[in-house]
Every structure is written in C-alpha cells, then in structure tokens.
Scaffold this motif. Structure first.
Motif, mmCIF file in Angstrom:
data_model
loop_
_atom_site.group_PDB
_atom_site.id
_atom_site.type_symbol
_atom_site.label_atom_id
_atom_site.label_comp_id
_atom_site.label_asym_id
_atom_site.label_seq_id
_atom_site.Cartn_x
_atom_site.Cartn_y
_atom_site.Cartn_z
ATOM 1 N N GLU A 71 0.825 -1.494 0.220
ATOM 2 C CA GLU A 71 -0.003 -0.087 -0.149
ATOM 3 C C GLU A 71 0.862 1.242 -0.037
ATOM 4 O OE1 GLU A 71 -3.335 0.794 -0.080
ATOM 5 O OE2 GLU A 71 -3.292 -1.376 -0.856
ATOM 6 N N SER A 72 2.007 1.207 0.446
ATOM 7 C CA SER A 72 2.848 2.299 0.450
ATOM 8 C C SER A 72 3.486 2.876 -0.872
ATOM 9 C CB SER A 72 4.413 2.021 1.104
ATOM 10 O OG SER A 72 4.924 0.945 0.961
ATOM 11 N N LEU A 73 3.043 1.962 -1.794
ATOM 12 C CA LEU A 73 3.444 2.552 -3.161
ATOM 13 C C LEU A 73 2.248 2.982 -3.925
ATOM 14 C CD1 LEU A 73 5.199 -0.992 -4.404
ATOM 15 C CD2 LEU A 73 6.120 1.187 -3.797
ATOM 16 N N ARG A 74 0.854 2.849 -3.343
ATOM 17 C CA ARG A 74 -0.196 3.458 -3.952
ATOM 18 C C ARG A 74 -0.124 4.808 -4.613
ATOM 19 N NH1 ARG A 74 -5.419 1.806 -4.430
ATOM 20 N NH2 ARG A 74 -5.010 0.006 -3.184
ATOM 21 N N HIS A 75 0.352 5.591 -3.958
ATOM 22 C CA HIS A 75 0.347 7.133 -4.020
ATOM 23 C C HIS A 75 1.593 7.387 -4.985
ATOM 24 C CE1 HIS A 75 3.333 6.784 -1.128
ATOM 25 N NE2 HIS A 75 3.970 8.091 -1.146
ATOM 26 N N LYS A 76 2.540 6.497 -5.350
ATOM 27 C CA LYS A 76 3.575 6.745 -6.204
ATOM 28 C C LYS A 76 3.294 6.203 -7.746
ATOM 29 C CE LYS A 76 6.016 8.840 -3.322
ATOM 30 N NZ LYS A 76 6.228 10.397 -3.416
ATOM 31 N N ILE A 77 2.222 5.494 -7.617
ATOM 32 C CA ILE A 77 1.834 4.682 -9.189
ATOM 33 C C ILE A 77 1.651 5.677 -10.155
ATOM 34 C CG2 ILE A 77 -0.056 3.483 -10.641
ATOM 35 C CD1 ILE A 77 -0.733 2.270 -7.913
ATOM 36 N N ASN A 78 2.521 5.452 -11.319
ATOM 37 C CA ASN A 78 2.546 6.245 -12.545
ATOM 38 C C ASN A 78 2.998 7.713 -12.204
ATOM 39 O OD1 ASN A 78 1.806 4.274 -14.465
ATOM 40 N ND2 ASN A 78 -0.344 4.560 -13.947
ATOM 41 N N ALA A 79 3.598 8.079 -10.969
ATOM 42 C CA ALA A 79 4.245 9.194 -10.703
ATOM 43 C C ALA A 79 5.127 9.901 -11.788
ATOM 44 C CB ALA A 79 5.195 9.297 -9.144
#
Length: 657
Positions: free
Chosen positions: A497-505
């Motif tokens: 879940e720690s990656l969710r806000h970095k998806i396709n950043a």
C-alpha cells in the motif's frame, strides 16, 4: 504477534511495522559533556565509567544517574533532515559537489587542532573563501557524514530550524565572545548572557534549548582550545605514532580480507558434510582487535563485504548473547580508513559510495604487493592454524592432510562453528599477549580509548543509533518506476500500500515516469525496501503474490536458467513456483546422498535465517552445545589461559608491514 515484528540487534530493540521506519544517521556522542537521551529524558554525560556505563546528570532533576550505554539515544539535531535521506537519492552533480567540499575540509579534519591560520591557509590553497570553509566544517562535524555537505534545495525545508538574522548574529556573537573564552562560563551562564544581551538589544532571545544545541554542535577540539585548555586538547586529539602508516589510534585504519576456511562443515538436518565456508574478517591495525566478521557458504561478494562492514561499525552485545558467549567485545564506531585488496567486491560502486557517504576513506593495496595486507593476512593465518585442530579440518595442503579423511571426521554445523569462532576471538585472541604490542589487543584497545598515566585516550567512539539504516546503506540498490501492478524486479512483481500514491508518478524535472529507490538483500528477495523521498522513510514491499516462497537471488537465477534451457521465452510466476518447487524437491531428496545437494539446501536455510548485525538468528546453538564447544572444566591450571589449545604466540613472526 500483531503487525509489529520485533527485531533484535546490537544495542537496540526496534519495533518494525508495515508503516516503515524513518532514517536516523545521527551518531550517539559518548564523550564527557555531550547530551544523550535515556528513557526520553535528556542527560549530560558527566563521567565515562567503562565501555558499558556512563554517569549522566538529568537536565530535568539535576540527579546523577548510572546509564547503560546500549540504552542511550542521540539527541536529535535540529537540521538532521540534511543527512537523513537515502544515499542514492542524491544526484550525481550534488554528490560531486559534496565530495569536493569534503576534499576541501578533509585536511583540516585530520589535524589534531586547527585554528584560523590553518583555515586561511587551506582557503588560499584551494581558492575558497575562509567563511565558506568554516560553514562547511559546521555542516559536517555534528554528523561526520558526507551527506551533510550535499547542496540544499532553495527554500525552507519542513521542520528546519531557523531564527531571524538578528537573533542568529546575537547567538553567534555571545558564543564566540563569551562562551569560547578562557573564563570557561557554563552553558547555563551562556543562556543567561544570551537573554541579557537580547533584552538590551530589544529582540526576543533564542530559547535555552537552541543555545544549548548550538554549543553542543561545536567541535570539541576547538572548544577546548579556545577555552584555554590547549594541553588537554593536544593530549586528547594528538595521536601517538604507530608502525602502519596513519594507524595511530583505534579505528584509524582497519583491514578487511576474505579466506576460505580449512574445515568441512555439516548440514543442520542430516549432519553430513557439505563443504568449506568463507570468512570475511575486519581488523583494527592500531590495536589488532577484530572489529567484525561475516561467515557464509557463498563466495565473497558485495553482500558479504557490506555485512562485515556493518558488523564492524555496530555494537555487539546482542550478537554475543545470541551465540551464548560470555565475554566482552567493546568495539564499535566508524573507521577513518578501510584498507582492502583489489577484488571486484570491494570496488563495487555501491560499496564505494556507502563508504564515501560515511566519510570513510577506501584505500586499495598496490597491485602485486601482498605485503601491504600483512596484518590481516597474518591474523587470518593464526585463525586458520587454530581451525586445523578441529574435527573435519582440511589442513593447508594435501601433504599436511596426509591420510586424514576430512569429510568423515566433520562434525560441526555452521552455527556451532560460528559459536566456536566467536569464543576464539573474544575469549582467547583478544586476551592473548601480542608480541608487537607488548600487551593483549583488548588491553591495547582499552588503553587507547580511556588512556593511562603515559598515554592519553581518544574517548569512546560514537555509537550508531539506527542500525537498520546502516545495514541498508551497504545493501545493493535498484531504481524502478511504480506501475499499476506495483514494481517488477528480476521478473517478479512486488506490491504494498505504501506504493499506491506513487503509481505512474511523473518526475517534474524530466517529465517522464519517476524512478524510485529500492534496496534488497540478495539472500532473501521475498521483499524489497522502498524509499519514499518525501517522507524520508523505508517501507517493506513484499511479493505481490504471497503464495511465492522465500528465495535467494541465486536460486531465482538458477530457476530462470532451467526454464530457458527448456525453451521458455517468457517466465511467469507459476513457472517460477513450479520450477523452484521441483528444484528444492530434488535437493531435499538428494540431500542424504550428495554433498552438492546438501550444500545447496544448507545455503537456502542460512539465507532464510538472514542473520545480520541488526537481526541475529534465534538460538543458533543450545546452551549445552555451547558449553561442549567451549568446555574448560577439565583444563588444568597450567593451561587455564589457553582453553582452546591456541598456539601460544598470536603473532610469532612480528609485523611484516
């Protein structure tokens, strides 16, 4: 257990959560007069008793309290955000700038005492403004880490510590003209002077904690010198001459080297022979103390070097407790120089950068000049000769082995051998008189740290408060973008879940997908460590498919090779799972009959244990096994100093360097 997983490591217990952990590189200063935290209360160190105990005065109650060193924490510096980022987050240009700044101030840092004339001379030499050099020294000294010299982005960082120019100037003036004088006023008196001066100037004074922390950040050498204690400064910071170049005090120079050990070990399950392990050893040249080691069946690599470095720099109380060794090993701290050979494992970019980030000078031996590695090779030879006394030894040559069947007599597992080795290091080698020193390595270490009537000590080295971050600093790194499915590494998918806000950043500078830092342990690739550059925290990222078993990187590469040999052009997780299961079944079924299969099985078990200086294996040997390995009950009084049958002279031929 809940989602919290307690990890034990040297000198500290940390609760690891799925929410990650914050980086903390600030070392714990253990010198008299420094400030530390104990049970969330701030203390000033008044006296150092030994390697394990100090006397601290509570800043709240004024009481004097005996404090255990391993329970102390550093007082957070006000600008710690400068160094508490991942090494690889720094761009190449910024890294070169930091290295340049460090090269400018490095000659000054090596001086026992430096004054304004020294700084001005250095400024003229490198064509840099004197005030700029002072600023770089001020940035570097509180941390002793090259990351402190990385250029900062414009604008105020969140949580940074700033006061208005007028108060800043007032505080600097009072410290220089009042505190740093031969009258030696106390810190509390300086706080009062700041308040008095501020009142006369009509401005709001800085807080007492701000004044105290500014004074704490002053270099101790400069403070002693300017407060009229020049002789004390010279005695404390001027090292005595030594034989090895620049190895004039503890941790000035350590040497690291590898060797295959002359012994056949057995596996844990069938207790049948599996082969020889490798030892990576680190030794302090000045005192001859062993500062760290790493034993594995894998051949030397970046991982073994990193584990040995971390073990060298961290305290070892928990390590000794894990192996049930009742001895003292009071060695920790950052070496000034690491002296190594020209192997590829020492020349890896990650190892070079990690050493550079900690301000460690990496020095390579001259090519085809083995004499420059004489100290470490001699102590390795000493240990190897002791191993020749153990069952299962291969000796050093076929002629020496004669008709001895090493595999037939092999009896020790890796854990049992490691217990024997730690006993050998701590209870025998460290306490045996060394001809070149005229005393034992442990006595030389204590004398060099605490001093005696004829030799001033340098004081206890700072202890690292974030052991896990130190480990990760020496682990391999990869850069990956975060997709909707997570992250791909070696063909496997990972997600948290720690990656969710970095998806396709998107990277604002390149307008392309942003690549993030991921670190990994090659012995267990069931998870990666994701570094969030905004939160400045690490987060564990496990397999996206939790049905996949733990595996090492070498196992995964074997699986890929096997699948490609069968003609598979693309590899999916089900193929990996099936192939890995088949391979392990083959190994498990063949373990009793073939040494190679037993060795693969044992390597897998050792990788799953993932023993590191911060997280030791649980109960590697039982108490009875440990006492059997190191039984001194039948030792007569004549041999009481030699319970392991150690050759009497540790260094019978003297130094060759």
């Amino acid at each position: 257990m809940s989602r919290y997983r307690i990890q034990r490591y040297c000198g500290r217990n940390t609760a690891m959560t799925d929410d990650g952990f914050t980086i903390d590189r600030a070392p714990i200063n253990l010198s008299v007069g420094s400030y530390v935290l104990y049970l969330n209360e701030e203390y000033k160190i008044k006296e150092v008793i030994d390697f394990y105990t100090v006397i601290g005065q509570s800043l709240t109650t004024g009481r004097l309290v005996s404090l255990m060193v391993k329970e102390l924490r550093s007082v957070s510096a006000d600008d710690s955000s400068r160094v508490n980022i991942d090494l690889t987050e720094v761009g190449d240009d910024d890294w070169k700038t930091a290295q340049h700044r460090y090269s400018v101030i490095q000659p000054l840092l090596k001086l026992p005492i430096y004054g304004r004339k020294d700084v001005e001379a250095r400024a003229d030499e490198v064509n840099v403004n004197t005030a700029t050099i002072y600023r770089w020294l001020k940035m570097y000294i509180p941390y002793g880490h090259i990351m402190a010299l990385v250029p900062r982005k414009r604008g105020r960082n969140k949580g940074s510590w700033q006061i208005e120019f007028a108060r800043e100037k007032l505080l600097t003036t009072v410290i220089d003209d009042y505190y740093l004088t031969k009258q030696r006023p106390s810190i509390q008196a300086t706080v009062v002077e700041v308040e008095r001066t501020a009142k006369l100037s009509g401005i709001t004074p800085p807080s007492a904690s701000t004044v105290r922390k500014r004074i704490m950040a002053l270099p101790e050498k400069d403070t002693l010198w300017k407060r009229g204690q020049k002789e004390k400064a010279k005695n404390k910071f001027t090292p005595a001459a030594g034989k090895f170049p620049n190895a004039d005090y503890p941790l000035a120079v350590i040497q690291i080297d590898h060797t295959p050990l002359d012994i056949i070990l057995v596996d844990d399950e069938y207790r049948l022979p599996i082969g020889r392990p490798w030892l990576t050893l680190a030794m302090d040249i000045h005192t001859r103390m062993i500062v760290g080691y790493y034993i594995a069946f894998d051949e030397p690599s970046e991982t073994s070097v990193g584990m040995c470095m971390a073990h060298s720099m961290l305290p070892k109380e928990e390590w000794l407790a894990t192996y049930d060794v009742h001895a003292s090993w009071p060695v920790w701290g950052k070496p000034v120089t690491v002296h190594v050979d020209n192997g590829a494992d020492f020349r890896s970019d990650n190892f070079k950068r990690s050493c550079g980030a900690y301000g460690i000078n990496l020095e390579f031996r001259p090519v085809r000049a083995p004499r420059y590695g004489g100290h470490i090779e001699r102590v390795l030879g000493t240990f190897v000769r002791e191993i020749h006394r153990l069952p299962g030894t291969t000796f050093s040559s076929i002629k020496e082995r004669d008709n001895y069947d090493s595999e037939k007599h092999a009896t020790l597992t890796k854990s049992e051998f490691e217990t024997w080795f730690v006993n050998l290091v701590c209870r025998v080698y460290h306490n045996r008189k060394h001809d070149s020193l005229g005393m034992s390595p442990l006595q030389m270490w204590e004398r060099s740290v605490f001093g005696d009537a004829s030799c001033p000590g340098i004081g206890m080295p700072p202890r690292f408060s974030d052991s896990q971050k130190l480990i990760l600093d020496f682990m391999p790194t990869v850069y990956r973008t975060v997709q909707t499915f997570g992250v791909k590494f070696e063909g496997l998918l990972y997600y948290a879940e720690s990656l969710r806000h970095k998806i396709n950043a998107i990277d604002s500078q390149t307008n392309k997908k942003q690549k993030f830092i991921f670190r990994y342990d090659p012995r267990d690739i069931s998870k990666l460590w994701f570094y969030d550059p905004e939160l400045k925290q690490y987060f564990p990222v496990p397999y996206a498919d939790q049905s996949l078993p733990k595996m090492s990187l070498w196992e995964l590469k074997l699986v890929k090779t096997k699948l490609r040999d069968k003609g598979s052009e693309s590899i999916n997780k089900h193929q990996v799972l099936d192939a890995l299961t088949d391979m392990r079944n083959v190994v498990d079924n063949a373990a009793k009959s073939t040494k190679r299969a037993r060795k693969q099985l044992q390597k897998r078990k050792e990788h799953e244990k993932k023993s590191t200086p911060m997280m030791t294996v649980d109960n590697p040997v039982t108490e009875n096994e440990s006492s059997t390995l190191y039984d001194t009950s039948n030792t007569d009084s004549a041999n009481i100093e030699n319970p392991l049958g150690l050759l009497y002279d540790v260094d019978e031929y003297g130094d060759i360097c």
